[in-house]
Design an enzyme around this catalytic site. Structure first.
Site, PDB file in Angstrom:
ATOM      1  N   GLU A 109      63.830 -12.857   2.032  1.00 35.72           N
ATOM      2  CA  GLU A 109      64.902 -11.677   2.325  1.00 35.72           C
ATOM      3  C   GLU A 109      65.776 -11.668   1.324  1.00 35.72           C
ATOM      4  OE1 GLU A 109      66.371 -11.916   6.139  1.00 35.72           O
ATOM      5  OE2 GLU A 109      64.171 -12.140   7.120  1.00 35.72           O
ATOM      6  N   SER A 130      75.929 -19.878   9.928  1.00 37.88           N
ATOM      7  CA  SER A 130      76.026 -19.800   8.341  1.00 37.88           C
ATOM      8  C   SER A 130      74.866 -20.467   7.815  1.00 37.88           C
ATOM      9  CB  SER A 130      77.337 -20.294   7.743  1.00 37.88           C
ATOM     10  OG  SER A 130      77.171 -20.025   6.455  1.00 37.88           O
ATOM     11  N   ASP A 164      83.546 -17.604  -5.278  1.00 39.41           N
ATOM     12  CA  ASP A 164      82.389 -17.985  -4.374  1.00 39.41           C
ATOM     13  C   ASP A 164      81.813 -19.297  -4.935  1.00 39.41           C
ATOM     14  OD1 ASP A 164      80.895 -14.836  -3.273  1.00 39.41           O
ATOM     15  OD2 ASP A 164      83.068 -15.779  -3.114  1.00 39.41           O
ATOM     16  N   CYS A 212     108.486 -26.706 -11.326  1.00 39.17           N
ATOM     17  CA  CYS A 212     109.880 -26.457 -11.848  1.00 39.17           C
ATOM     18  C   CYS A 212     110.537 -26.615 -10.398  1.00 39.17           C
ATOM     19  CB  CYS A 212     109.934 -24.919 -12.071  1.00 39.17           C
ATOM     20  SG  CYS A 212     111.572 -24.231 -12.510  1.00 39.17           S
ATOM     21  N   LYS A 223      69.497 -11.873  -0.198  1.00 37.17           N
ATOM     22  CA  LYS A 223      70.686 -12.203   0.182  1.00 37.17           C
ATOM     23  C   LYS A 223      71.956 -11.105   0.059  1.00 37.17           C
ATOM     24  CE  LYS A 223      74.152 -15.794   0.976  1.00 37.17           C
ATOM     25  NZ  LYS A 223      75.297 -15.044   0.664  1.00 37.17           N
ATOM     26  N   CYS A 246     114.784 -20.054  -9.929  1.00 33.77           N
ATOM     27  CA  CYS A 246     113.938 -19.825 -11.172  1.00 33.77           C
ATOM     28  C   CYS A 246     113.552 -18.387 -11.053  1.00 33.77           C
ATOM     29  CB  CYS A 246     112.767 -20.782 -11.266  1.00 33.77           C
ATOM     30  SG  CYS A 246     111.661 -20.131 -12.445  1.00 33.77           S
ATOM     31  N   ARG A 273      81.272 -11.444  12.512  1.00 33.54           N
ATOM     32  CA  ARG A 273      80.907 -12.557  12.838  1.00 33.54           C
ATOM     33  C   ARG A 273      81.986 -13.508  13.096  1.00 33.54           C
ATOM     34  NH1 ARG A 273      77.192 -16.393  10.042  1.00 33.54           N
ATOM     35  NH2 ARG A 273      77.083 -14.768   8.270  1.00 33.54           N
ATOM     36  N   LYS A 309      63.322 -18.307   5.000  1.00 38.42           N
ATOM     37  CA  LYS A 309      63.118 -18.757   6.402  1.00 38.42           C
ATOM     38  C   LYS A 309      61.754 -18.922   6.723  1.00 38.42           C
ATOM     39  CE  LYS A 309      66.635 -15.151   7.669  1.00 38.42           C
ATOM     40  NZ  LYS A 309      66.896 -13.827   8.629  1.00 38.42           N
ATOM     41  N   GLU A 353      73.396  -6.990   8.110  1.00 40.36           N
ATOM     42  CA  GLU A 353      74.585  -6.912   6.887  1.00 40.36           C
ATOM     43  C   GLU A 353      74.966  -5.642   6.916  1.00 40.36           C
ATOM     44  OE1 GLU A 353      76.714  -9.898   4.393  1.00 40.36           O
ATOM     45  OE2 GLU A 353      74.838 -10.203   5.968  1.00 40.36           O
TER      46      GLU A 353
END
Length: 675
Positions: free
Chosen positions: A114, A82, A33, A430, A116, A435, A137, A294, A178
């Site tokens: 809040e 987002s 992440d 390579c 996350k 290979c 989403r 927020k 969520e």
């Protein structure tokens, strides 16, 4: 210089698109992440300096990945945006200063904090108090309809609670929250998967996402998923004065609200809350990777509005990844399916956030030189995003003189072929197409999640089949002998039959899936989808020259050259021909054409015969498109009961107004014409 920067930005965007698809759509991230956040921040910074180079399809205008094809699309009432990320006290101060400048105020700002959660964001549409549609989403505009799966989550109410202290229940309420898997449940689930011979999930988020994307809701029901609400997509219908009061209303309607949600009255209280949650995070029974700040006041939220991808009134303050110090004991080099040779640091084992870390990728020569990593260095490592280990930096003060520079090999560590440095690329390669390491990775890719996703043919089984001489090329998967397979160590008749049936099930597949599975250089899943939508079938793609490929929106010079070279190669063409001879059927994926092409439908009011989603799917099935608001492109407005302002505006604009009966007559006419 401007062209160089444009090329650099395009490469960065392609990187982000690839990793966003892996993370948001497939739930199989290949970078941490923290690394993804760094790429995205780099893109935003470069585009801020060079706004003239911002493209309409830049990831900065998008939120997530595309919905999976196995679920019916579900269009969101309003975009599921987002959040911009911050990582420090100074960055939060900058966020607050920006809010003040936008509002032109020095008045104190009240915030709601809040936790996350590291889960999967979902939207729940309630009509007349009943759960009607649940979706992921997706790309922020259109998600995946997973209503049946979400109904199995016990903490999601199927209908509102009755509370006389609230005003009348709105006709439609769009709830967002969520879905996550508690730590204890995650541990139990992985223990059961290992007992059943299945690969454990990498983390609780992937487990939650994988659970909700089960086509059979009965499987989802066996997973102890949980849910917390965090907002609504149409806040005006609740008439709440603030974020906190809105959550209180939702709690009265029966939605679970996280008990750690709190109000902070100034910047100092917000900073103190961050320190509190950072210390508390490992004691919770669910994963959090930061907190969301927020602006509480709904009127201020409306005034602040949003950018193309994120609201201006909220920000995610993320926790630093868990870190520890250890020693680089050696550096070895791994060969990938395209020949890229990647350095991997083998570390003195160290526990990082409860996981024993022994390896970390060093990416390429530029990365090693930038961080000045040497063998025997003491380094700071982290599980960025609490998943994938990476070396953050070298602890210079710990050097004692026995550290040795990392020496890159001149020849492939697997086959001995001299390595090549390609202009414009940081990796070494390579060039030997035979290979054994490349072939192994190519076969693993073909049968794996990013390829045909053949159940029972994971990495270890593919390695075993190669070692036994049963597969050497891609077509060999479709030539496996059941009797020979059943005699392999750890297999048996039932396992062999299950794998062979899984292979048989993959003999009919979409063009995009085959293109992605072949492992063509510079062609990932997103690019494969673009090609499949442009070319009618595989034969057209094979015959396309560079100029024809460049006509595909999103295909650049590098990708076009790679495709031409791939299909001009005799062995590659034989591979594709052998697949056809073995019964592999590739479906064309060109969109269906009809006389609804070019028509944009807007639905308003309550339909009696169809659900809103069913009506939209009928339009899309016949080549039309659906709009969520009155605009210049709208050609037809379908009105149901209690149609309001959208109907009046459509009449003022002189648009075609259809009743539900008119719409059904139109669709039936389309069906007859297209038979």
């Amino acid at each position: 210089m401007n062209q160089e920067m444009a090329d650099r930005l395009e490469r960065l965007r392609e990187q982000i698109r690839f990793h966003a698809h892996r993370y948001y759509v497939l739930d199989e991230p290949v970078i941490a992440d923290g690394e993804y956040d760094a790429l995205f921040r780099q893109l935003l910074e470069l585009e801020a300096v060079h706004p003239e180079l911002v493209t309409p399809d830049s990831p900065s205008h998008r939120v997530g990945g595309l919905p999976l094809e196995t679920f019916i699309p579900a269009e969101h009432v309003s975009p599921m945006l987002s959040l911009d990320n911050i990582f420090s006290v100074d960055e939060f101060a900058a966020f607050e200063d920006k809010v003040r400048r936008y509002l032109k105020t020095d008045e104190p700002l009240r915030y709601v904090i809040e936790p996350k959660l590291d889960g999967l964001a979902v939207e729940l549409v309630y009509r007349q108090g009943l759960l009607a549609v649940g979706s992921t989403r997706g790309d922020g505009q259109v998600g995946e309809n997973i209503t049946a799966q979400l109904k199995t989550v016990a903490s999601i109410p199927l209908r509102f609670l009755v509370d006389d202290s609230l005003p009348a229940v709105p006709d439609e309420l769009v709830v967002r929250g969520e879905v996550f898997l508690p730590r204890q449940a995650f541990t139990q689930l992985n223990r059961q998967r290992e007992q059943d011979g299945e690969a454990p999930f990498a983390n609780p988020r992937n487990a939650a996402a994988g659970s909700l994307r089960q086509l059979d809701p009965k499987i989802t029901a066996r997973r102890p998923l949980a849910f917390f609400v965090y907002g609504v997509g149409n806040p005006e219908v609740l008439a709440a004065s603030g974020q906190k009061s809105m959550l209180a209303m939702l709690a009265k309607l029966g939605f679970p609200v996280n008990q750690l949600v709190t109000v902070c009255n100034d910047r100092q209280e917000v900073e103190a809350r961050y320190r509190y949650l950072a210390a508390l995070r490992h004691e919770l029974d669910y994963e959090i990777d930061g907190m969301v700040v927020k602006v509480d006041d709904m009127d201020l939220q409306q005034r602040l509005g949003a950018t193309a991808r994120a609201p201006r009134w909220a920000v995610a303050w993320k926790f630093p990844a868990a870190q520890a110090t250890t020693v680089v004991e050696t550096v070895e080099f791994q060969v990938g399916r395209t020949g890229a040779v990647t350095p991997v640091a083998y570390l003195r084992p160290v526990e990082v956030n409860g996981v024993m870390v022994r390896r970390a990728t060093l990416h390429n020569r530029d990365e090693i030189e930038r961080k000045d990593v040497r063998v025997h260095d003491t380094v700071l490592v982290q599980r960025a995003g609490d998943v994938i280990p990476e070396i953050v930096k070298v602890i210079d003060g710990q050097r004692c003189g026995r550290e040795q520079p990392v020496v890159f090999p001149a020849a492939c560590p697997e086959c001995g072929t001299p390595l090549q440095t390609v202009p414009g690329e940081a990796v070494i390669r390579c060039g030997n197409r035979y290979c054994p390491a490349q072939n192994l990775q190519k076969l693993i890719h073909f049968s794996g999640k990013s390829g045909l996703d053949i159940e029972g043919l994971g990495k270890k089984n593919v390695e075993q089949l190669i070692g036994e001489g049963l597969i050497r090329t891609i077509p060999d998967f479709f030539r496996l002998d059941p009797a020979r397979l059943a005699t392999l160590d750890g297999w048996g008749g039932k396992s062999a039959q299950n794998v062979l049936q899984a292979i048989e099930d993959r003999k009919t597949l979409g063009l995009a899936q085959l293109i992605g599975a072949l492992g063509i250089r510079h062609v990932g899943e997103v690019t494969a989808g673009l090609l499949a939508r442009h070319f009618a079938d595989l034969d057209q793609l094979k015959a396309a020259d560079k100029e024809q490929l460049l006509q595909v929106d999103g295909i650049g010079e590098q990708t076009a050259d790679s495709l031409v070279a791939y299909f001009q190669d005799r062995e590659n063409r034989e591979t594709v021909e052998q697949l056809a001879d073995l019964g592999v059927v590739v479906r064309a994926e060109a969109p269906k054409q009809s006389f609804l092409d070019g028509r944009f439908f807007l639905f308003t009011g309550t339909l009696q015969t169809l659900s809103r989603e069913e009506a939209k799917q009928l339009v899309k099935a016949h080549g039309g498109q659906v709009s969520t608001g009155i605009g210049q492109r709208v050609t037809d407005v379908v009105v149901g009961d209690k149609a309001g302002s959208k109907k009046r505006k459509a009449e003022e604009m002189g648009l075609a107004i259809l009743s539900e009966a008119d719409f059904l007559t139109l669709v039936n006419t389309v069906n007859k014409e297209e038979r």
